[in-house]
Design a protein around this motif. Structure first.
Motif, PDB file in Angstrom:
ATOM      1  N   MET A 208       0.827  -1.212   0.000  1.00  0.00           N
ATOM      2  CA  MET A 208       0.000   0.000   0.000  1.00  0.00           C
ATOM      3  C   MET A 208       0.863   1.265   0.000  1.00  0.00           C
ATOM      4  O   MET A 208       0.616   2.199  -0.775  1.00  0.00           O
ATOM      5  N   SER A 209       1.909   1.293   0.853  1.00  0.00           N
ATOM      6  CA  SER A 209       2.742   2.494   0.959  1.00  0.00           C
ATOM      7  C   SER A 209       3.534   2.744  -0.322  1.00  0.00           C
ATOM      8  O   SER A 209       3.664   3.891  -0.763  1.00  0.00           O
TER       9      SER A 209
ATOM     10  N   MET B  99       1.073   3.905  -3.047  1.00  0.00           N
ATOM     11  CA  MET B  99       0.639   5.272  -2.746  1.00  0.00           C
ATOM     12  C   MET B  99       1.738   6.280  -3.075  1.00  0.00           C
ATOM     13  O   MET B  99       1.464   7.370  -3.592  1.00  0.00           O
TER      14      MET B  99
END
Length: 366
Positions: A345-346, A349
């Motif tokens: 996710m990081s 993103m």
């Protein structure tokens, strides 16, 4: 000369706008950090064996911060691995590692009790230290801390996460590189020459576009075989369509510009006009799409690994780690799946944020 200085001033303006975007700069720093970690993963990983695959089933699924005494019995097998190979591809570990709960030394004999969880008593064994004349018993035993705990096979989760960063990071680079080569070529040819060439390429684009990405990747992966490089190529071959459409649209509008007409009047050939004059002026939207494709490639690879057709065991991959441990979410140890999930996710993103920052910086109208 004036055109060149004008281009330089536009680049400087875009750079200044990018520097003012906090999330863009932060994302760039984070991506550089993940890149360094992925390249030098084995130098940072507590378990630097190949694929961080040192298994200890007696200490499986332990919580973060778990500590245990580890007995390492040196191997008699000679290891001729060089330093470069060890740093970039992991250490070929021939030693035997055994988690122990207690030990004592009597007359050159090391008596130890193997670690056993759930209140059970481990097996008691003895080693003759005379077999290792140049080493004391203390050299064999050290306390190991598993910062992120251990996975269901008793492997160090932190090491697996660090080594797994490599696949997610590099698949983005390779997929974007392949998609740029094919996409820019197909889009340039279609947009510049038009007519039947354009109609044929648009037909290929529309057919490819109509097939669901994951389905196409699965088909290509099955055709090429399961594995590391096959996934890289498969993901790259599905991402060129978007690049081709954008390049085609940009070239159709750019080829009517005065500088293209002037280049034609000077007698430059089509190849030079496209590569030297048109493409440098239309790369801004392509760069933004590449950042988004980077994020999409990471997600597709994670999905493929989750389905079991991505990077194959024992290779560490964030998607495969979620696949191995998603049932632990309801078994009271959700971090085994959440930690690699947060990593994906990081990173995704960060690429989306850098894409937005680049779009704002390269937008000449603002």
């Amino acid at each position: 000369m004036s055109n060149n200085s004008n281009t330089n001033s536009l680049k400087q303006l875009a750079l200044q706008k990018f520097k003012k975007n906090f999330w863009g700069v932060f994302s760039l720093c984070f991506i550089v950090f993940v890149g360094l970690v992925s390249v030098f993963a084995y130098a940072f990983a507590p378990d630097n064996s190949q694929a961080a695959n040192q298994m200890h089933l007696s200490i499986h699924s332990k919580q973060p911060g778990f500590k245990v005494q580890m007995l390492t019995i040196p191997s008699q097998v000679k290891n001729n691995q060089n330093g470069f190979n060890k740093v970039f591809f992991g250490k070929i570990n021939t030693d035997t590692e055994i988690p122990i709960s207690s030990y004592n030394i009597e007359d050159h004999l090391l008596n130890y009790t193997e670690y056993a969880s759930d209140g059970l008593k481990g097996v008691e064994k003895t080693i003759d230290l005379n077999a290792f004349p140049n080493q004391s018993a203390k050299d064999f035993i050290e306390e190991k801390t598993f910062v992120f705990g251990t996975d269901k096979y008793g492997r160090d989760l932190l090491s697996r996460v660090l080594v797994g960063a490599r696949i997610s990071f590099f698949i983005g680079f390779v997929a974007v590189f392949i998609s740029l080569i094919i996409g820019v070529f197909m889009g340039s040819v279609a947009g510049y020459f038009g007519g039947k060439v354009d109609a044929f390429i648009m037909w290929i684009i529309n057919v490819t576009w109509s097939i669901p990405t994951l389905l196409l990747v699965i088909a290509i992966t099955l055709a090429l075989g399961k594995g590391f490089w096959q996934v890289f190529i498969a993901v790259g071959l599905t991402m060129w369509v978007e690049v081709a459409r954008v390049v085609r649209g940009q070239i159709i509008s750019a080829k009517e510009m005065q500088y293209v007409t002037a280049a034609r009047a000077l007698g430059f050939d089509d190849f030079r006009i496209i590569t030297k004059h048109i493409l440098p002026n239309i790369m801004a939207p392509v760069i933004v799409i590449s950042a988004a494709n980077f994020a999409a490639a990471i997600l597709i690879e994670s999905g493929l690994s989750f389905l079991g057709i991505g990077a194959q065991p024992p290779m560490a991959s964030w998607g495969a780690m979620i696949k191995d441990h998603y049932n632990y979410i309801i078994l009271g140890k959700p971090y085994l799946a959440i930690i690699p999930g947060l990593c994906i996710m990081s990173l995704v993103m960060a690429f989306m944020l850098i894409g937005n920052a680049l779009r704002d910086a390269l937008d000449v109208k603002s």
